[in-house]
Enzyme design. Structure first.
Site, PDB file in Angstrom:
ATOM      1  CB  CYS A  77     -13.181  -7.353  26.293  1.00  0.00           C
ATOM      2  SG  CYS A  77     -12.735  -8.431  24.968  1.00  0.00           S
ATOM      3  CG  HIS A  86     -11.355  -1.598  26.581  1.00  0.00           C
ATOM      4  ND1 HIS A  86     -11.848  -2.885  26.635  1.00  0.00           N
ATOM      5  CD2 HIS A  86     -11.551  -1.202  25.294  1.00  0.00           C
ATOM      6  CE1 HIS A  86     -12.318  -3.234  25.444  1.00  0.00           C
ATOM      7  NE2 HIS A  86     -12.138  -2.233  24.608  1.00  0.00           N
ATOM      8  CB  THR A 104     -17.164  -2.645  20.813  1.00  0.00           C
ATOM      9  OG1 THR A 104     -16.234  -1.721  20.246  1.00  0.00           O
ATOM     10  CG2 THR A 104     -16.702  -4.061  20.542  1.00  0.00           C
ATOM     11  CE1 TYR A 161      -9.138  -2.342  22.957  1.00  0.00           C
ATOM     12  CE2 TYR A 161      -7.851  -1.091  21.386  1.00  0.00           C
ATOM     13  CZ  TYR A 161      -9.068  -1.450  21.911  1.00  0.00           C
ATOM     14  OH  TYR A 161     -10.213  -0.923  21.392  1.00  0.00           O
ATOM     15  CD  GLU A 187     -16.606  -1.295  16.632  1.00  0.00           C
ATOM     16  OE1 GLU A 187     -16.501  -1.744  15.474  1.00  0.00           O
ATOM     17  OE2 GLU A 187     -15.973  -1.773  17.598  1.00  0.00           O
ATOM     18  CB  CYS A 192     -13.276  -6.591  17.742  1.00  0.00           C
ATOM     19  SG  CYS A 192     -14.212  -6.001  19.155  1.00  0.00           S
ATOM     20  CD  GLU A 224     -11.802  -2.128  18.446  1.00  0.00           C
ATOM     21  OE1 GLU A 224     -11.322  -3.205  18.060  1.00  0.00           O
ATOM     22  OE2 GLU A 224     -12.911  -2.033  18.979  1.00  0.00           O
ATOM     23  CB  CYS A 274      -8.229  -8.514  21.900  1.00  0.00           C
ATOM     24  SG  CYS A 274      -8.147  -6.741  21.565  1.00  0.00           S
TER      25      CYS A 274
HETATM   26 FE1  SF4 Z   1     -12.793  -5.947  20.939  1.00  0.00          FE
HETATM   27 FE2  SF4 Z   1     -10.319  -6.123  21.884  1.00  0.00          FE
HETATM   28 FE3  SF4 Z   1     -12.070  -4.401  22.977  1.00  0.00          FE
HETATM   29 FE4  SF4 Z   1     -12.317  -7.072  23.300  1.00  0.00          FE
HETATM   30  S1  SF4 Z   1     -10.635  -5.758  24.061  1.00  0.00           S
HETATM   31  S2  SF4 Z   1     -13.934  -5.618  22.840  1.00  0.00           S
HETATM   32  S3  SF4 Z   1     -11.651  -7.808  21.325  1.00  0.00           S
HETATM   33  S4  SF4 Z   1     -11.217  -4.347  20.907  1.00  0.00           S
HETATM   34 FE    FE Z   2     -12.321  -1.882  21.711  1.00  0.00          FE
END
Ligand code: SF4
Ligand code: FE
Length: 492
Positions: free
Chosen positions: A104, A293, A191, A297, A258, A100, A456, A300
């Site tokens: 983001c 968000h 995060t 996902y 985190e 991660c 996560e 990422c």
């Molecule tokens: Fe982390 Fe994925 Fe959230 Fe970006 S979108 S902060 S990589 S979990």
């Molecule tokens: Fe996240």
């Protein structure tokens, strides 16, 4: 100011007075701490790739506020193409870090606070949107990393913020002054919070009139007076502190982060406030942030999945089973699952729409479907990875054993020689490479990186039930009933 280099980003963290606690103690040089540094390297990659001409189109973009070239992580999406590029950028970062990369959450906060503040001002004549635009211009011009802080501790979940025995279970205003507000409370599992220059705080649920003091959103520097963080530990994290354990760590360079972020009477000047008592807009801010968000996902986790699939294929190759049809089929299944997530990320982006404020929002139903799949498919991908890799990924002796010169054998063989003999890979592959890939998979499937790839995937951006509620709301069952009635010839 120009875009920061990765090194400039790391140096910029040293200048902050961020208060970090771990294992019951204050960590002064947290930037070089072996448990924290991999997560900093990960964010640094968002800066490094923006400097690379190969990725310039994906990583940089023209600011809608200033016309300057900025990092896409600080951008307000101006089209569905921008939304799709966001997902592609996240997949790229996942591929480069297998972790991660944290930046983001700020990007998703920028876009949701931008559009929500516009609509609050429209109704109340407040100045939150102007405040926010000024703040974001500063962020873009200085290429900052910002944490989007949403999840409150929540206490008794059957009760609203104002009904909690301890009012700090949700971040709230404790004092209103002519020049600003004083806030108390905390945000959990934040995060990248330690690695961020600033934070944007947002409410975590819809609120009623009695929750007015909890309906608050603002920006705050990470080293603000009264703010501190307690580091969240991860499975196998202390391996990072061991000597001669870089292989045992699995991914020695990168990792997620985190922390619990505490606000103990922090003063927020008026110019950094984006919501202050207009409780009916708390839900809008939450829904928009969660939507972005959940789209994220679909990028990422797919990038990380690419690396897991690659590592699994290598494990099969090193074990000499890559030609077995069952192995090939499992790799196909892993790819199919991973690309399905990508389809969802791209689909919710391609069906995005323009908000009243002018930036682009994703399709909410499809983003929730995306995240719902993310709560499942990485688990199956990891199951198949473990299946193909074999038990060695969790039973192999330590790196120190492989290097040990302690004599153990009848003919003077060392522990290292014995380990290298019995854990040898197929011909042409070094035992160390096999060791590396096994430990990497252990890290991804159940070590520190599993925080990012598994749990996560389940709970980040909202737990599965949160998506099911949104799918129920957006699914339009009534319309679907009408379709069936029409064709079946049912009149009423
Ligand atoms: Fe982390 Fe994925 Fe959230 Fe970006 S979108 S902060 S990589 S979990
Ligand atoms: Fe996240």
């Amino acid at each position: 100011m120009a875009l920061m280099t990765a090194q400039e980003y790391i140096d910029s963290l040293r200048k902050l007075n961020t208060r970090v606690y771990m294992f019951g103690e204050k960590i002064d040089n947290w930037v070089d701490h072996p448990m924290i540094r991999p997560s900093i390297n990960c964010v640094a990659m968002t800066y490094a790739l923006a400097q690379d001409p190969q990725y310039a189109d994906l990583m940089t973009v023209k600011s809608s506020l200033t016309g300057h070239t900025i990092n896409r992580f600080t951008h307000l999406h101006q089209s569905t193409e921008d939304l799709m590029n966001k997902v592609k950028m996240q997949r790229l970062l996942g591929q480069k870090t297998a972790s991660c990369f944290q930046r983001c959450v700020g990007m998703d906060a920028f876009n949701s606070v931008f559009s929500t503040t516009f609509e609050i001002d429209e109704k109340y004549g407040t100045h939150y949107h102007e405040n926010f635009k000024k703040f974001l211009t500063y962020v873009q011009d200085n290429d900052l990393t910002v944490d989007g802080a949403m999840t409150d501790p929540k206490g008794d979940r059957s009760k609203a913020p104002s009904q909690q025995a301890d009012p700090d279970m949700y971040v709230h205003v404790v004092e209103r002054r002519p020049d600003g507000i004083v806030v108390c409370g905390a945000k959990c599992h934040q995060t990248g919070s330690i690695n961020s220059h600033w934070h944007i705080f947002m409410p975590t649920i819809s609120m009623g009139e009695a929750d007015k003091d909890w309906a608050v959103s603002f920006a705050c520097p990470t080293d603000a007076e009264g703010m501190y963080m307690i580091y969240g530990r991860q499975s196998c994290d202390t391996r990072k502190m061991e000597e001669d354990a870089s292989i045992d760590v699995g991914n020695a360079k990168f990792g997620g982060q985190e922390a619990l972020v505490v606000l103990d009477h922090v003063f927020i000047p008026n110019e950094y406030i984006f919501l202050n008592g207009e409780y009916e807009f708390a839900g809008m801010m939450v829904e928009r942030f969660a939507g972005y968000h959940r789209q994220s996902y679909g990028g990422c986790k797919v990038g990380v999945g690419d690396v897991v699939i690659g590592a699994t294929a290598l494990a099969a190759e090193y074990n000499g089973v890559e030609k077995a049809s069952a192995v090939k089929d499992k790799l196909i299944e892993m790819t199919h699952l991973n690309e399905t997530l990508y389809c969802c990320g791209i689909a919710c982006s391609s069906q995005g729409f323009k908000t009243k404020a002018g930036n682009y929002q994703i399709d909410l139903l499809l983003a929730n479907v995306c995240k719902q799949n993310v709560t499942r498919f990485p688990y199956e991908i990891v199951r198949l990875a473990e299946d193909i890799a074999g038990g060695l990924m969790v039973t192999m002796p330590s790196q120190k054993d492989f290097h040990s010169e302690t004599v153990v054998g009848r003919n003077g063989e060392t522990i290292g020689e014995i380990c290298n003999k019995y854990f040898a890979a197929r011909e042409g592959v070094s035992t160390e490479d096999r060791q590396r890939i096994m430990r990497f998979l252990e890290n991804m499937c159940l070590g520190a990186a599993a925080v990012g790839y598994r749990t996560e995937s389940m709970h980040g951006a909202g737990s599965p039930q949160a998506q099911r509620i949104m799918i129920a709301r957006q699914g339009n069952i009534q319309e679907k009933k009408k379709l069936a009635k029409n064709i079946a010839g049912i009149q009423k």
